[in-house]
Scaffold this motif. Sequence first.
Motif, PDB file in Angstrom:
ATOM      1  N   ASP A  36      -6.748  -3.627   7.223  1.00 15.04           N
ATOM      2  CA  ASP A  36      -6.087  -3.959   8.482  1.00 15.04           C
ATOM      3  C   ASP A  36      -5.167  -2.805   8.865  1.00 15.04           C
ATOM      4  O   ASP A  36      -4.088  -2.644   8.305  1.00 15.04           O
ATOM      5  CB  ASP A  36      -5.293  -5.256   8.331  1.00 15.04           C
ATOM      6  N   GLY A  37      -5.601  -1.981   9.787  1.00 17.53           N
ATOM      7  CA  GLY A  37      -4.805  -0.859  10.249  1.00 17.53           C
ATOM      8  C   GLY A  37      -5.239   0.484   9.714  1.00 17.53           C
ATOM      9  O   GLY A  37      -4.869   1.522  10.257  1.00 17.53           O
ATOM     10  N   GLY A  38      -5.993   0.491   8.634  1.00 16.47           N
ATOM     11  CA  GLY A  38      -6.384   1.770   8.045  1.00 16.47           C
ATOM     12  C   GLY A  38      -7.543   1.623   7.079  1.00 16.47           C
ATOM     13  O   GLY A  38      -8.443   0.799   7.295  1.00 16.47           O
ATOM     14  N   TYR A  39      -7.495   2.374   6.002  1.00 15.39           N
ATOM     15  CA  TYR A  39      -8.573   2.388   5.018  1.00 15.39           C
ATOM     16  C   TYR A  39      -7.998   2.508   3.619  1.00 15.39           C
ATOM     17  O   TYR A  39      -6.930   3.096   3.414  1.00 15.39           O
ATOM     18  CB  TYR A  39      -9.517   3.582   5.237  1.00 15.39           C
ATOM     19  N   ARG A  40      -8.733   1.961   2.674  1.00 15.09           N
ATOM     20  CA  ARG A  40      -8.441   2.287   1.279  1.00 15.09           C
ATOM     21  C   ARG A  40      -8.888   3.729   1.039  1.00 15.09           C
ATOM     22  O   ARG A  40      -9.883   4.185   1.601  1.00 15.09           O
ATOM     23  CB  ARG A  40      -9.195   1.343   0.339  1.00 15.09           C
ATOM     24  N   VAL A  41      -8.142   4.455   0.212  1.00 20.55           N
ATOM     25  CA  VAL A  41      -8.542   5.819  -0.130  1.00 20.55           C
ATOM     26  C   VAL A  41      -9.618   5.764  -1.206  1.00 20.55           C
ATOM     27  O   VAL A  41      -9.431   5.157  -2.264  1.00 20.55           O
ATOM     28  CB  VAL A  41      -7.344   6.645  -0.627  1.00 20.55           C
ATOM     29  N   GLN A  42     -10.760   6.382  -0.918  1.00 19.58           N
ATOM     30  CA  GLN A  42     -11.820   6.467  -1.918  1.00 19.58           C
ATOM     31  C   GLN A  42     -11.522   7.556  -2.940  1.00 19.58           C
ATOM     32  O   GLN A  42     -11.700   7.376  -4.133  1.00 19.58           O
ATOM     33  CB  GLN A  42     -13.162   6.729  -1.245  1.00 19.58           C
ATOM     34  N   ARG A  43     -11.051   8.709  -2.443  1.00 18.81           N
ATOM     35  CA  ARG A  43     -10.650   9.775  -3.360  1.00 18.81           C
ATOM     36  C   ARG A  43      -9.885  10.847  -2.604  1.00 18.81           C
ATOM     37  O   ARG A  43     -10.008  10.992  -1.392  1.00 18.81           O
ATOM     38  CB  ARG A  43     -11.851  10.409  -4.050  1.00 18.81           C
ATOM     39  N   PHE A  44      -9.057  11.565  -3.356  1.00 20.71           N
ATOM     40  CA  PHE A  44      -8.382  12.757  -2.856  1.00 20.71           C
ATOM     41  C   PHE A  44      -9.138  13.969  -3.376  1.00 20.71           C
ATOM     42  O   PHE A  44      -9.621  13.982  -4.504  1.00 20.71           O
ATOM     43  CB  PHE A  44      -6.939  12.812  -3.353  1.00 20.71           C
ATOM     44  N   VAL A  45      -9.230  14.990  -2.548  1.00 19.61           N
ATOM     45  CA  VAL A  45      -9.933  16.214  -2.929  1.00 19.61           C
ATOM     46  C   VAL A  45      -8.988  17.387  -2.726  1.00 19.61           C
ATOM     47  O   VAL A  45      -8.394  17.544  -1.652  1.00 19.61           O
ATOM     48  CB  VAL A  45     -11.205  16.427  -2.078  1.00 19.61           C
ATOM     49  N   MET A  90      -4.814   4.904   3.665  1.00 19.55           N
ATOM     50  CA  MET A  90      -4.596   5.954   4.651  1.00 19.55           C
ATOM     51  C   MET A  90      -4.683   5.392   6.056  1.00 19.55           C
ATOM     52  O   MET A  90      -5.342   4.377   6.300  1.00 19.55           O
ATOM     53  CB  MET A  90      -5.608   7.089   4.486  1.00 19.55           C
ATOM     54  N   VAL A  91      -3.994   6.045   6.973  1.00 23.91           N
ATOM     55  CA  VAL A  91      -4.152   5.776   8.399  1.00 23.91           C
ATOM     56  C   VAL A  91      -4.673   7.053   9.049  1.00 23.91           C
ATOM     57  O   VAL A  91      -4.259   8.158   8.696  1.00 23.91           O
ATOM     58  CB  VAL A  91      -2.827   5.348   9.058  1.00 23.91           C
ATOM     59  N   ASP A  92      -5.608   6.900   9.954  1.00 23.72           N
ATOM     60  CA  ASP A  92      -6.124   8.047  10.698  1.00 23.72           C
ATOM     61  C   ASP A  92      -5.169   8.397  11.825  1.00 23.72           C
ATOM     62  O   ASP A  92      -4.651   7.506  12.514  1.00 23.72           O
ATOM     63  CB  ASP A  92      -7.497   7.720  11.295  1.00 23.72           C
ATOM     64  N   VAL A  93      -4.970   9.689  12.052  1.00 26.77           N
ATOM     65  CA  VAL A  93      -4.125  10.107  13.159  1.00 26.77           C
ATOM     66  C   VAL A  93      -4.557  11.480  13.654  1.00 26.77           C
ATOM     67  O   VAL A  93      -4.869  12.370  12.867  1.00 26.77           O
ATOM     68  CB  VAL A  93      -2.623  10.124  12.751  1.00 26.77           C
ATOM     69  N   TRP A 124       0.839  -1.188   0.000  1.00 23.75           N
ATOM     70  CA  TRP A 124       0.000   0.000   0.000  1.00 23.75           C
ATOM     71  C   TRP A 124       0.877   1.242   0.000  1.00 23.75           C
ATOM     72  O   TRP A 124       1.955   1.263   0.600  1.00 23.75           O
ATOM     73  CB  TRP A 124      -0.912   0.021   1.229  1.00 23.75           C
ATOM     74  N   LEU A 125       0.398   2.272  -0.668  1.00 25.96           N
ATOM     75  CA  LEU A 125       0.994   3.601  -0.582  1.00 25.96           C
ATOM     76  C   LEU A 125       0.122   4.383   0.393  1.00 25.96           C
ATOM     77  O   LEU A 125      -1.021   4.720   0.077  1.00 25.96           O
ATOM     78  CB  LEU A 125       1.036   4.282  -1.957  1.00 25.96           C
ATOM     79  N   VAL A 126       0.655   4.646   1.570  1.00 28.02           N
ATOM     80  CA  VAL A 126      -0.157   5.063   2.710  1.00 28.02           C
ATOM     81  C   VAL A 126       0.004   6.556   2.986  1.00 28.02           C
ATOM     82  O   VAL A 126       1.125   7.047   3.171  1.00 28.02           O
ATOM     83  CB  VAL A 126       0.210   4.272   3.972  1.00 28.02           C
ATOM     84  N   ALA A 127      -1.121   7.260   3.039  1.00 30.87           N
ATOM     85  CA  ALA A 127      -1.136   8.668   3.425  1.00 30.87           C
ATOM     86  C   ALA A 127      -1.594   8.785   4.869  1.00 30.87           C
ATOM     87  O   ALA A 127      -2.421   8.004   5.342  1.00 30.87           O
ATOM     88  CB  ALA A 127      -2.085   9.457   2.521  1.00 30.87           C
ATOM     89  N   PHE A 128      -1.062   9.753   5.570  1.00 32.19           N
ATOM     90  CA  PHE A 128      -1.550  10.084   6.908  1.00 32.19           C
ATOM     91  C   PHE A 128      -2.788  10.958   6.750  1.00 32.19           C
ATOM     92  O   PHE A 128      -2.720  12.044   6.176  1.00 32.19           O
ATOM     93  CB  PHE A 128      -0.490  10.852   7.705  1.00 32.19           C
ATOM     94  N   GLY A 129      -3.934  10.481   7.262  1.00 32.59           N
ATOM     95  CA  GLY A 129      -5.158  11.271   7.252  1.00 32.59           C
ATOM     96  C   GLY A 129      -5.290  11.992   8.577  1.00 32.59           C
ATOM     97  O   GLY A 129      -5.578  11.393   9.609  1.00 32.59           O
ATOM     98  N   ILE A 130      -5.065  13.292   8.555  1.00 37.49           N
ATOM     99  CA  ILE A 130      -5.058  14.084   9.781  1.00 37.49           C
ATOM    100  C   ILE A 130      -6.498  14.384  10.196  1.00 37.49           C
ATOM    101  O   ILE A 130      -7.308  14.839   9.382  1.00 37.49           O
ATOM    102  CB  ILE A 130      -4.299  15.409   9.585  1.00 37.49           C
ATOM    103  N   ALA A 131      -6.820  14.135  11.463  1.00 39.77           N
ATOM    104  CA  ALA A 131      -8.171  14.401  11.963  1.00 39.77           C
ATOM    105  C   ALA A 131      -8.538  15.864  11.716  1.00 39.77           C
ATOM    106  O   ALA A 131      -7.872  16.778  12.203  1.00 39.77           O
ATOM    107  CB  ALA A 131      -8.240  14.082  13.449  1.00 39.77           C
TER     108      ALA A 131
END
Length: 339
Positions: A155-164, A252-255, A130-137
């Motif tokens: 497992d651990g995060g989410y697939r990215v549905q889209r970037f905006v 992405m991972v939420d943080v 996976w190419l993982v982005a940090f999704g900032i709350a």
Amino acid sequence: MVLCGGNGTRLWPRSRATMPKPFIPLLGEQTLFQATLERCADREIFARPVVVIGERHLRFAEKQVEANAPDALFVVEPFGRNTAPAIALAALALDPDEIMLVCPSDHHITDPEAFRNAARIAAQMATEDWLVAFGIAATAPETGYGYIRRGEALDGGYRVQRFVEKPDLDTALGFLADGGYAWNGGIFAFRAGKFLAELSRHRPNLFATTKCAFERGDNAGATIHPDQESFAEIRGESVDYAVMENTDHAAMVDVSMGWSDIGNWDALFRERQLPSDDNVIVGPGEVIGATGVMIDSDGPHVTLIGANDLVVVVDGEDILVTARGAVQRVREASRCKDQ
């Protein structure tokens, strides 16, 4: 991998092209660049940093790595070509199976342990390609940030549905109410080889020219210099546009880590402001009968009376006075562009 650079326009006149914000102590005595290195200083978790930086800023970075990263590897760009080539140069300097954690050098994070926990999760996801982005709350309807829409759970995060890209205020308010969106903080984790493969797939010319500049350059020792003539052929692009918005492997991972990119004077005001204070004064100054004011002076005493929500910055012979709601326009100043 630490991304350094910038034109120094958003925090002018304190920040300039010759001394952009990563290398200035904006919050305490430590610079944002030094704080970035410190967050990643634990060698049981992180490898030595690869610092990608422009030639004109190299001396600042070399001086500031001594405390937390004396083992840093530098990749010196002859001129800026945006983030996709910069990350590719670092990836080419690594083993293809190594996990890269891409960290901009100008971010402020108040909870470094939350950052490190997210990095561990992202690294594990990256081992699965996976190419993982940090999704900032997202805590406010910010229009100056990009957003990420969460997709299916992994497992651990989410697939990215889209970037905006940066939305207008009504759209940002909708994202905040929806709850399924996070800010895109520009922090990523992926295998070096996987990133290069995706770059080659989606931007073959950018990949080829960057690889050529790397291979023809001076790659010996602790400082890598890509070939300048080949580097000039690179058509620069951001990592978001070149790879993340095109790959089928974006995750992405939420943080929630108290994050800010200190993107303008109003953002810096919010980071500096104490709960008990209406105003922020750095250097000699006073505020009378006003609220929401920041004074930042390196010498002359500034007195502000009866005018709310202003930023006043004095740096040598340059003086900036702006409404806090207009700080995004600082980069339009002719004096700013000249320096």
